[in-house]
Scaffold this motif. Structure first.
Motif, PDB file in Angstrom:
ATOM      1  N   THR A   1     -15.828   3.062   4.108  1.00  0.00           N
ATOM      2  CA  THR A   1     -15.057   2.757   2.894  1.00  0.00           C
ATOM      3  C   THR A   1     -14.644   1.288   2.883  1.00  0.00           C
TER       4      THR A   1
ATOM      5  N   ARG B   1     -13.827   5.870   7.419  1.00  0.00           N
ATOM      6  CA  ARG B   1     -12.883   4.806   7.057  1.00  0.00           C
ATOM      7  C   ARG B   1     -13.580   3.444   7.078  1.00  0.00           C
ATOM      8  N   GLU B   2     -14.373   3.233   8.104  1.00  0.00           N
ATOM      9  CA  GLU B   2     -15.095   1.960   8.209  1.00  0.00           C
ATOM     10  C   GLU B   2     -16.117   1.805   7.081  1.00  0.00           C
TER      11      GLU B   2
ATOM     12  N   ARG C   1      -6.976  -4.663   9.018  1.00  0.00           N
ATOM     13  CA  ARG C   1      -5.618  -4.934   9.498  1.00  0.00           C
ATOM     14  C   ARG C   1      -4.619  -3.961   8.884  1.00  0.00           C
ATOM     15  N   ARG C   2      -4.828  -3.658   7.593  1.00  0.00           N
ATOM     16  CA  ARG C   2      -3.893  -2.797   6.872  1.00  0.00           C
ATOM     17  C   ARG C   2      -4.059  -1.334   7.272  1.00  0.00           C
ATOM     18  N   GLY C   3      -5.180  -1.016   7.838  1.00  0.00           N
ATOM     19  CA  GLY C   3      -5.437   0.371   8.232  1.00  0.00           C
ATOM     20  C   GLY C   3      -6.460   1.019   7.316  1.00  0.00           C
ATOM     21  N   TYR C   4      -6.538   0.518   6.067  1.00  0.00           N
ATOM     22  CA  TYR C   4      -7.510   1.062   5.109  1.00  0.00           C
ATOM     23  C   TYR C   4      -7.726   0.068   3.989  1.00  0.00           C
TER      24      TYR C   4
ATOM     25  N   MET D   1       0.833  -1.201   0.000  1.00  0.00           N
ATOM     26  CA  MET D   1       0.000   0.000   0.000  1.00  0.00           C
ATOM     27  C   MET D   1       0.866   1.248   0.000  1.00  0.00           C
TER      28      MET D   1
ATOM     29  N   ALA E   1      -4.711   5.261  12.081  1.00  0.00           N
ATOM     30  CA  ALA E   1      -4.401   5.045  10.659  1.00  0.00           C
ATOM     31  C   ALA E   1      -3.988   6.356   9.980  1.00  0.00           C
TER      32      ALA E   1
ATOM     33  N   MET F   1      -7.813  -3.537  18.393  1.00  0.00           N
ATOM     34  CA  MET F   1      -8.779  -4.008  17.400  1.00  0.00           C
ATOM     35  C   MET F   1     -10.151  -3.393  17.698  1.00  0.00           C
ATOM     36  N   SER F   2     -10.782  -2.841  16.658  1.00  0.00           N
ATOM     37  CA  SER F   2     -12.063  -2.170  16.882  1.00  0.00           C
ATOM     38  C   SER F   2     -13.194  -3.189  17.073  1.00  0.00           C
TER      39      SER F   2
ATOM     40  N   LYS G   1      -1.503   5.793   6.894  1.00  0.00           N
ATOM     41  CA  LYS G   1      -2.098   4.654   6.189  1.00  0.00           C
ATOM     42  C   LYS G   1      -3.438   5.020   5.555  1.00  0.00           C
ATOM     43  N   TYR G   2      -4.027   6.085   6.014  1.00  0.00           N
ATOM     44  CA  TYR G   2      -5.353   6.464   5.530  1.00  0.00           C
ATOM     45  C   TYR G   2      -5.433   7.966   5.299  1.00  0.00           C
TER      46      TYR G   2
ATOM     47  N   ASP H   1     -17.560   5.137  11.023  1.00  0.00           N
ATOM     48  CA  ASP H   1     -16.980   6.399  10.547  1.00  0.00           C
ATOM     49  C   ASP H   1     -16.614   6.236   9.068  1.00  0.00           C
TER      50      ASP H   1
ATOM     51  N   GLY I   1     -15.249  12.705  15.724  1.00  0.00           N
ATOM     52  CA  GLY I   1     -16.354  11.856  15.270  1.00  0.00           C
ATOM     53  C   GLY I   1     -15.907  10.653  14.470  1.00  0.00           C
ATOM     54  N   VAL I   2     -14.692  10.158  14.773  1.00  0.00           N
ATOM     55  CA  VAL I   2     -14.210   8.923  14.145  1.00  0.00           C
ATOM     56  C   VAL I   2     -13.675   8.007  15.246  1.00  0.00           C
ATOM     57  N   THR I   3     -13.359   6.761  14.885  1.00  0.00           N
ATOM     58  CA  THR I   3     -12.863   5.828  15.898  1.00  0.00           C
ATOM     59  C   THR I   3     -11.383   6.083  16.202  1.00  0.00           C
ATOM     60  N   ARG I   4     -10.937   5.527  17.336  1.00  0.00           N
ATOM     61  CA  ARG I   4      -9.520   5.622  17.702  1.00  0.00           C
ATOM     62  C   ARG I   4      -8.636   4.997  16.618  1.00  0.00           C
ATOM     63  N   GLN I   5      -9.116   3.886  16.035  1.00  0.00           N
ATOM     64  CA  GLN I   5      -8.340   3.195  14.997  1.00  0.00           C
ATOM     65  C   GLN I   5      -8.166   4.060  13.752  1.00  0.00           C
ATOM     66  N   THR I   6      -9.176   4.886  13.455  1.00  0.00           N
ATOM     67  CA  THR I   6      -9.079   5.757  12.279  1.00  0.00           C
ATOM     68  C   THR I   6      -8.047   6.857  12.530  1.00  0.00           C
TER      69      THR I   6
END
Lengths: 73, 140
Positions: free
Chosen positions: B80, B77-78, B137-140, A1, A38, B1-2, A43-44, B75, A30-35
């Protein structure tokens, strides 16, 4: 990626904002911690709206949070 | 992990367990008969139970452990990731439909037809959930 063509200062800005956690920033934006994680890791690519929201949380203009690094394509 | 990623892992395990059991237990010798078709339909009852029980248990368990995350809306990202996974799953779905048309033309009916459609659905779901887990896992 392929990594995003810009860097960001989110980690530093979080630290300077009283060691704000990724989860706290995510809640404010308004997004998750993981976002947030990333985005921080390149990564995003966030939408323009989320990018503006992040900048707004830190009270900074957008280009002080995100910096284009790849030249203008 | 979400929370959503965890639920995807549970769904993947449920799919493999339920349909793994189904395809291993199906009476293939009567597949090309009306009885084979009814067998497939009746076997969907335990399949549904095998799939739903871990899904409900897993979702409840993770929702109790992380109620805040469980109540969050998807959100951007999720969303997408969700859309990309569904897009990737379209291809096995199309292939399966073509396989079913080919089978029908060549005299494979009843249970075969139901099973090819079921396998198509399972393959598409596995690809969807698998792709979404890969993107998570990859982030996106």
């Amino acid at each position: 990626m392929a990594p995003t063509p810009f860097t960001n200062e989110i980690k530093t800005l979080r630290f300077l904002a009283g060691e704000m956690t990724q989860g706290d920033l995510g809640d404010k934006v308004g997004v998750t911690r993981q976002t947030i994680a990333a985005i921080e890791q390149g990564k995003y690519s966030p939408s323009l709206e989320v990018a503006f929201r992040i900048a707004h949380v830190f009270g900074k203009p957008l280009d002080e949070v995100f910096r284009w690094t790849n030249g203008i394509a | 992990m979400s929370f959503r990623e965890k639920i995807h892992w549970v769904a993947l395990a449920g799919l493999v367990a339920a349909f793994g059991w189904y395809f291993l237990s199906y009476p293939w010798e009567i597949a090309n008969s009306r009885a084979g078709m009814y067998a497939a339909v009746w076997m969907l009852l335990p399949v549904t139970i095998i799939f739903l029980v871990p899904m409900i248990a897993g979702t409840t368990y993770f929702a109790i452990r992380t109620p805040k995350e469980a109540n969050l809306q998807e959100d951007e990202r999720e969303k997408t990731i969700h859309l990309r996974g569904t897009h990737v799953a379209y291809y096995p779905l199309v292939l399966g439909i073509w396989a079913n048309i080919f089978a029908l033309i060549n005299g494979l009916n009843y249970g075969w037809s139901v099973n090819i459609l079921m396998a198509t659905l399972v393959a598409a779901e596995l690809v969807r959930v698998g792709a979404q887990l890969y993107f998570y896992r990859r982030g996106y």
